[in-house]
Motif scaffolding. Structure first.
Motif, PDB file in Angstrom:
ATOM      1  N   LEU A  59       0.702  -1.273   0.015  1.00 56.09           N
ATOM      2  CA  LEU A  59       0.090  -0.110  -0.280  1.00 56.09           C
ATOM      3  C   LEU A  59       0.965   1.259   0.043  1.00 56.09           C
ATOM      4  N   GLY A  63       1.234   4.261  -2.616  1.00 57.51           N
ATOM      5  CA  GLY A  63       0.985   5.724  -2.377  1.00 57.51           C
ATOM      6  C   GLY A  63       2.053   6.521  -2.933  1.00 57.51           C
ATOM      7  N   ALA A 117      -6.201   1.585   9.231  1.00 61.79           N
ATOM      8  CA  ALA A 117      -6.570   2.399   8.177  1.00 61.79           C
ATOM      9  C   ALA A 117      -6.025   1.664   6.845  1.00 61.79           C
ATOM     10  N   ALA A 118      -5.105   0.936   6.904  1.00 56.63           N
ATOM     11  CA  ALA A 118      -4.461   0.151   5.598  1.00 56.63           C
ATOM     12  C   ALA A 118      -5.296  -0.815   5.420  1.00 56.63           C
ATOM     13  N   LEU A 121      -8.263   0.627   3.262  1.00 59.32           N
ATOM     14  CA  LEU A 121      -7.805   0.817   2.207  1.00 59.32           C
ATOM     15  C   LEU A 121      -7.596  -0.137   1.332  1.00 59.32           C
ATOM     16  N   SER A 124     -10.871  -1.737   0.373  1.00 55.87           N
ATOM     17  CA  SER A 124     -11.627  -0.908  -0.738  1.00 55.87           C
ATOM     18  C   SER A 124     -11.099  -0.943  -1.961  1.00 55.87           C
ATOM     19  N   SER A 125      -9.902  -1.113  -2.084  1.00 55.39           N
ATOM     20  CA  SER A 125      -9.324  -1.246  -3.314  1.00 55.39           C
ATOM     21  C   SER A 125      -9.435  -2.892  -3.981  1.00 55.39           C
ATOM     22  N   TYR A 140     -10.064   6.637  -9.044  1.00 58.26           N
ATOM     23  CA  TYR A 140      -9.695   5.854  -7.758  1.00 58.26           C
ATOM     24  C   TYR A 140      -8.473   6.478  -6.829  1.00 58.26           C
ATOM     25  N   LEU A 144      -8.869   8.017  -3.562  1.00 57.16           N
ATOM     26  CA  LEU A 144      -7.977   7.527  -2.421  1.00 57.16           C
ATOM     27  C   LEU A 144      -6.908   8.712  -1.812  1.00 57.16           C
ATOM     28  N   GLY A 147      -9.105  11.007   0.342  1.00 55.06           N
ATOM     29  CA  GLY A 147      -9.404  10.307   1.621  1.00 55.06           C
ATOM     30  C   GLY A 147      -8.157  10.533   2.551  1.00 55.06           C
ATOM     31  N   ILE A 148      -7.145  10.272   2.072  1.00 53.94           N
ATOM     32  CA  ILE A 148      -5.826  10.395   2.826  1.00 53.94           C
ATOM     33  C   ILE A 148      -5.618  11.811   3.256  1.00 53.94           C
TER      34      ILE A 148
END
Length: 154
Positions: A59, A63, A117-118, A121, A124-125, A140, A144, A147-148
């Motif tokens: 993740l 990012g 949180a990870a 994410l 959701s991915s 997407y 994302l 949201g971050i």
């Protein structure tokens, strides 16, 4: 022998999924799961750090690199390899400097919050792929990142 087979049976599908989360082609995950443990086995032993692909690392890779190149391209894979090399060298230097004690300074609520949180994410991915729906990737990434940004400014 049984332990090795058990690890391989878990590691193969896990590495394919982590590669997709990181934004690289799935077969790259096989290399990421096989090479680092073989290279680190003679040198590294830590009850806290795992050598090889993990969900949070995947993740964080996504990012860090998603804004630089389109995911899945050869350039993106090269950036991911460079990032892995930089992290590996940094980890080696920190290990040689005996800096592992820094890991104990992170509080439990920070680790739990980051892990939760990870997980959200990552789930959701993967939900769109589970249902066979593939939304526009740029949209997407924008959602994302928004949201971050909301989480970091709160």
């Amino acid at each position: 022998m049984i332990a090795g087979i058990s690890v391989a049976l878990v590691l193969i599908p896990q590495s394919l999924a982590y590669a997709e989360i990181a934004g690289v082609p799935p077969h790259v995950g096989l290399f990421a799961s096989a090479l680092p443990p073989l290279l680190a086995a003679p040198f590294a032993s830590s009850p806290y750090l795992q050598t090889g692909p993990v969900a949070l690392t995947s993740l964080l890779t996504f990012g860090a690199l998603s804004g630089l190149e389109a995911t899945g391209t050869a350039e993106y894979v090269q950036l991911a390899a460079l990032l892995a090399l930089v992290v590996g060298v940094t980890r080696l230097v920190l290990g040689l400097m005996q800096m592992g004690a820094i890991a104990y300074l992170m509080s439990q609520p920070v680790l739990v919050g980051f892990t939760s949180a990870a997980a959200v994410l990552i789930i959701s991915s993967q939900v769109p792929a589970m249902f066979g729906v593939f939304p526009d990737e740029d949209l997407y990434v924008e959602v994302l990142e928004a949201g971050i940004d909301v989480v970091t400014t709160a």
